[in-house]
Design a protein around this motif. Structure first.
Motif, PDB file in Angstrom:
ATOM      1  N   ILE A  74      36.838  46.171  41.262  1.00  0.00           N
ATOM      2  CA  ILE A  74      37.674  46.837  42.362  1.00  0.00           C
ATOM      3  C   ILE A  74      38.663  47.896  42.099  1.00  0.00           C
ATOM      4  O   ILE A  74      39.505  47.865  41.080  1.00  0.00           O
ATOM      5  CB  ILE A  74      38.742  45.858  43.001  1.00  0.00           C
ATOM      6  N   LEU A 107      42.792  35.643  45.938  1.00  0.00           N
ATOM      7  CA  LEU A 107      41.859  36.706  46.604  1.00  0.00           C
ATOM      8  C   LEU A 107      42.677  37.454  47.558  1.00  0.00           C
ATOM      9  O   LEU A 107      42.563  38.703  47.774  1.00  0.00           O
ATOM     10  CB  LEU A 107      40.780  35.924  47.422  1.00  0.00           C
ATOM     11  N   SER A 130      43.277  41.278  47.561  1.00  0.00           N
ATOM     12  CA  SER A 130      42.975  42.086  48.899  1.00  0.00           C
ATOM     13  C   SER A 130      43.980  42.812  49.299  1.00  0.00           C
ATOM     14  O   SER A 130      44.081  44.165  49.813  1.00  0.00           O
ATOM     15  CB  SER A 130      42.324  41.196  49.816  1.00  0.00           C
ATOM     16  N   LYS A 183      44.630  45.782  47.177  1.00  0.00           N
ATOM     17  CA  LYS A 183      43.530  46.838  47.257  1.00  0.00           C
ATOM     18  C   LYS A 183      43.731  47.609  48.664  1.00  0.00           C
ATOM     19  O   LYS A 183      43.565  48.608  49.006  1.00  0.00           O
ATOM     20  CB  LYS A 183      42.213  46.040  47.449  1.00  0.00           C
ATOM     21  N   SER A 184      44.183  46.892  49.578  1.00  0.00           N
ATOM     22  CA  SER A 184      44.061  47.370  51.092  1.00  0.00           C
ATOM     23  C   SER A 184      45.369  48.562  51.018  1.00  0.00           C
ATOM     24  O   SER A 184      45.190  49.402  51.940  1.00  0.00           O
ATOM     25  CB  SER A 184      44.406  46.079  52.088  1.00  0.00           C
ATOM     26  N   GLU A 219      32.201  47.012  49.150  1.00  0.00           N
ATOM     27  CA  GLU A 219      32.785  46.742  47.655  1.00  0.00           C
ATOM     28  C   GLU A 219      33.060  45.231  47.240  1.00  0.00           C
ATOM     29  O   GLU A 219      32.778  44.890  46.180  1.00  0.00           O
ATOM     30  CB  GLU A 219      33.756  47.930  47.720  1.00  0.00           C
ATOM     31  N   ASP A 220      33.996  44.858  48.521  1.00  0.00           N
ATOM     32  CA  ASP A 220      34.405  43.336  48.363  1.00  0.00           C
ATOM     33  C   ASP A 220      33.344  42.610  47.985  1.00  0.00           C
ATOM     34  O   ASP A 220      33.201  41.553  47.184  1.00  0.00           O
ATOM     35  CB  ASP A 220      35.221  43.088  49.645  1.00  0.00           C
ATOM     36  N   THR A 243      31.797  42.521  44.566  1.00  0.00           N
ATOM     37  CA  THR A 243      32.500  41.743  43.812  1.00  0.00           C
ATOM     38  C   THR A 243      32.330  40.228  43.845  1.00  0.00           C
ATOM     39  O   THR A 243      32.305  39.374  42.766  1.00  0.00           O
ATOM     40  CB  THR A 243      34.110  42.156  43.783  1.00  0.00           C
ATOM     41  N   TYR A 244      32.291  39.796  45.083  1.00  0.00           N
ATOM     42  CA  TYR A 244      32.183  38.327  45.354  1.00  0.00           C
ATOM     43  C   TYR A 244      30.919  37.682  44.928  1.00  0.00           C
ATOM     44  O   TYR A 244      30.868  36.736  44.367  1.00  0.00           O
ATOM     45  CB  TYR A 244      32.423  38.259  46.923  1.00  0.00           C
ATOM     46  N   ASN A 285      39.048  37.169  53.514  1.00  0.00           N
ATOM     47  CA  ASN A 285      38.737  38.520  54.120  1.00  0.00           C
ATOM     48  C   ASN A 285      39.343  38.696  55.489  1.00  0.00           C
ATOM     49  O   ASN A 285      39.896  39.666  55.887  1.00  0.00           O
ATOM     50  CB  ASN A 285      37.300  38.702  54.254  1.00  0.00           C
TER      51      ASN A 285
END
Length: 627
Positions: A121, A350, A354, A357-358, A420-421, A424-425, A443
């Motif tokens: 990420i 997670l 997230s 990242k957001s 992108e997520d 990675t998942y 998510n």
């Protein structure tokens, strides 16, 4: 034994076992008489991807699997790691740990796998990437201090300590170099202390300097932590090639050589293939057996001869002897219950990741916030301060349609961030870290505050500029419908991108779906004249239709409008009403023209929630079934 790898079945079977193999000592990892077969797509006849392949790698050794394109490198690597070797493939043969036959569960628990493509990420730092890997992989019994100690040790071992607070890198902000990203990918898989490490093309996309950097670190780490490292590799530089202890050379799924890298040159020289001076030995070996450039059949004959020569060589007998010797005195790894992280621990990790990242990754939500604000200003100034005369009725309706439809249409901007997520998942799931349900739930939850923020910002700008009904309850109802609209639109993006995980395809399909929803939503073509096929097949599953209806009722149900008065006491009203004699008509008369009933808002909200949940559940099923 016969193995039929299927990641879905493997996950289910693993969850039914309470014990696994988890000894900290793995002295050798071997495979004997390994075959992988598929059916030829054209003839239907069996086709061998791997044919009677055997080998052994010991703890602390670095093995290179080499061969031209299509030689079976990735097939062998996946078969050894108990991944799907190929679509519809049947794998047979023995895989042994310390001379004892290894189960799929034992290999999974004792190994780590690093994909060819980095799935890092970009907005996370090295330290954060490692800590999240630890939180999602280590059991809750491991303290935070112990996890941090492991992370710090790996960061130092891979020479990343000077960059621990540097982000990986995004399309907008530069971060790590290619070699540093590769090292971080490997380090994040070592946090659980695996004894076998599989790497698919770890030097792919790197120049010779960075390839040497990665290979030298792999060799050092393998010896320091006593790890058996198996890597598929393509055309390494001379210096990078010399970092490997053992070479497995494949062509057409058959072994041409397996033995010490340092002895490969003399072996091929004795076979009549002397390496010219100042020639990269790895490239020379590949050229000998690369049948893709064979024009007259000479290379194929040469390859067949090398395969036959190897099958009767002393090196081949040494490999078989090593496997047999280990099997004579097997040292099975001890069974014990393996403690996995709790599902909610992975979920919180997670969510935390997230969230970072957001708010850091401007592409994920920052650009979307600016985009929606720009849309709000444009819409508010175009549809500016409408009044209560009947000439404003249709522009009001146009504004309602435009606000809901284009808000959902512009959710396509979420496609790259989700892909992108998803990448990675997929790697984390393959390594047993994240399940589809946890990923979909995380998510969804992390998107709620950002989508609500976007909705409020858009509404505050647009609602009052246009001149919608000046009532607090009406404003909050508008916000609710737009929020549900964005939730459904983003859920559609998640579903489509889960099915079509290619950027251009996901973007095109999502845009098409939103265009379809606009056409059958009840605005462009009223429901009473909409073609029955489109009405009964698509309208009733169209979330935009319920948003449009809900916003129409919210705006028009309690409003009245004045008719045109061409002469005193004479009125021309666009909609029939019991108030026409007074020069007015009700907003409900407008709703009747669109075949929209009042009193169904609660039902529509329930349907919207069902559509949102349906998209997410379908996305979960897609990810669950995908191998």
């Amino acid at each position: 034994m016969t193995m039929q790898p299927d990641s879905v079945d493997l996950e289910r079977n693993d969850s039914q076992q309470d014990t696994t193999v988890a000894n900290t000592v793995v002295s050798s990892f071997a495979w004997h008489d390994l075959h992988v077969q598929v059916k030829d797509r054209q003839t239907g006849a069996p086709k061998a991807l791997l044919d009677n392949v055997s080998g052994v790698v010991r703890a602390g050794e670095l093995l290179a699997i080499m061969g031209p394109s299509g030689s079976g490198k990735s097939t062998l690597l996946n078969a050894l790691a108990h991944r799907v070797a190929a679509g519809g493939a049947t794998t047979t043969g023995d895989i042994l740990i310390n001379g004892a036959k290894a189960s799929m569960r034992s290999i999974r628990d004792l190994s780590g796998y690093v994909e060819q493509e980095d799935a890092l990420i970009g907005s996370l730092t090295i330290q954060e990437t490692m800590m999240f890997a630890a939180r999602m992989a280590l059991p809750s019994s491991v303290t935070k201090r112990e996890a941090l100690r492991r992370v710090d040790e790996l960061v130092v071992s891979f020479g990343l300590q000077a960059h621990r607070h540097t982000i990986v890198g995004t399309a907008i902000k530069k971060g790590l170099s290619g070699g540093q990203k590769k090292r971080l990918s490997v380090a994040s898989r070592l946090v659980t202390d695996p004894k076998i490490l599989f790497l698919d093309e770890p030097t792919s996309g790197l120049d010779s300097t960075l390839s040497l950097e990665v290979c030298s670190y792999l060799r050092e780490i393998g010896r320091k932590y006593n790890i058996a490292i198996i890597a598929s590799i393509h055309q390494p530089s001379t210096a990078a090639f010399q970092q490997f202890d053992t070479l497995c050379l494949l062509s057409g799924g058959r072994t041409c050589y397996f033995g010490p890298t340092a002895q490969a040159t003399s072996y091929f020289a004795n076979a009549g293939h002397q390496i010219p001076p100042e020639t990269n030995s790895a490239e020379f070996f590949l050229d000998l057996i690369n049948t893709d450039v064979d024009r007259d059949g000479r290379i194929r004959q040469q390859t067949d001869r090398l395969v036959e020569l190897w099958s009767t060589s002393q090196g081949q007998r040494d490999v078989q002897l090593a496997i047999e010797k280990a099997a004579e005195a097997p040292m099975p790894v001890a069974h014990r219950a393996v403690e996995k992280p709790k599902p909610w621990t992975v979920l919180f990790a997670l969510l935390h990741r997230s969230w970072i990242k957001s708010y850091r990754d401007i592409i994920a939500y920052g650009i979307r916030v600016v985009m929606y604000l720009g849309l709000a200003i444009m819409m508010g100034t175009v549809f500016l301060r409408f009044g209560d005369n009947q000439k404003y009725v249709q522009p009001y309706i146009n504004a309602i349609f435009f606000g809901g439809a284009f808000m959902s249409f512009m959710a396509v901007a979420y496609v790259p961030a989700f892909l992108e997520d998803l990448s990675t998942y997929q790697q984390e799931r393959a390594n047993g870290l994240v399940s589809p349900g946890v990923f979909i739930l995380a998510n969804f939850i992390i998107g709620l505050p950002f989508l609500f923020l976007i909705t409020v910002l858009f509404s505050v700008v647009t609602y009052w500029l246009v001149g919608f009904r000046e009532d607090a309850s009406a404003f909050f109802m508008w916000v609710m419908w737009l929020f549900l609209d964005l939730l459904a639109a983003e859920s559609l993006v998640v579903l489509v991108s889960s099915i079509f995980n290619i950027f251009v395809v996901a973007l095109a399909v999502t845009a098409f779906c939103n265009g379809l929803w606009m056409c059958v939503g009840g605005f462009l073509v009223p429901m009473d004249i909409l073609n029955p096929f489109w009405k009964y097949v698509f309208h009733y599953i169209n979330y935009q239709a319920y948003v449009f209806q809900g916003m129409m009722v919210n705006e028009l149900q309690k409003r009245t409008y004045t008719c045109d008065e061409p002469a005193p006491g004479e009125y021309q009203c666009s909609y029939p009403s019991d108030l026409n004699a007074e020069g007015r008509f009700r907003g409900t008369n407008v709703l009747q023209g669109f075949a929209i009933n009042t009193g169904l808002q609660g039902t529509w909200v329930g349907i919207m929630i069902g559509i949102i949940a349906g998209y997410r559940i379908l996305a979960y099923i897609v990810l669950r079934l995908r191998k």
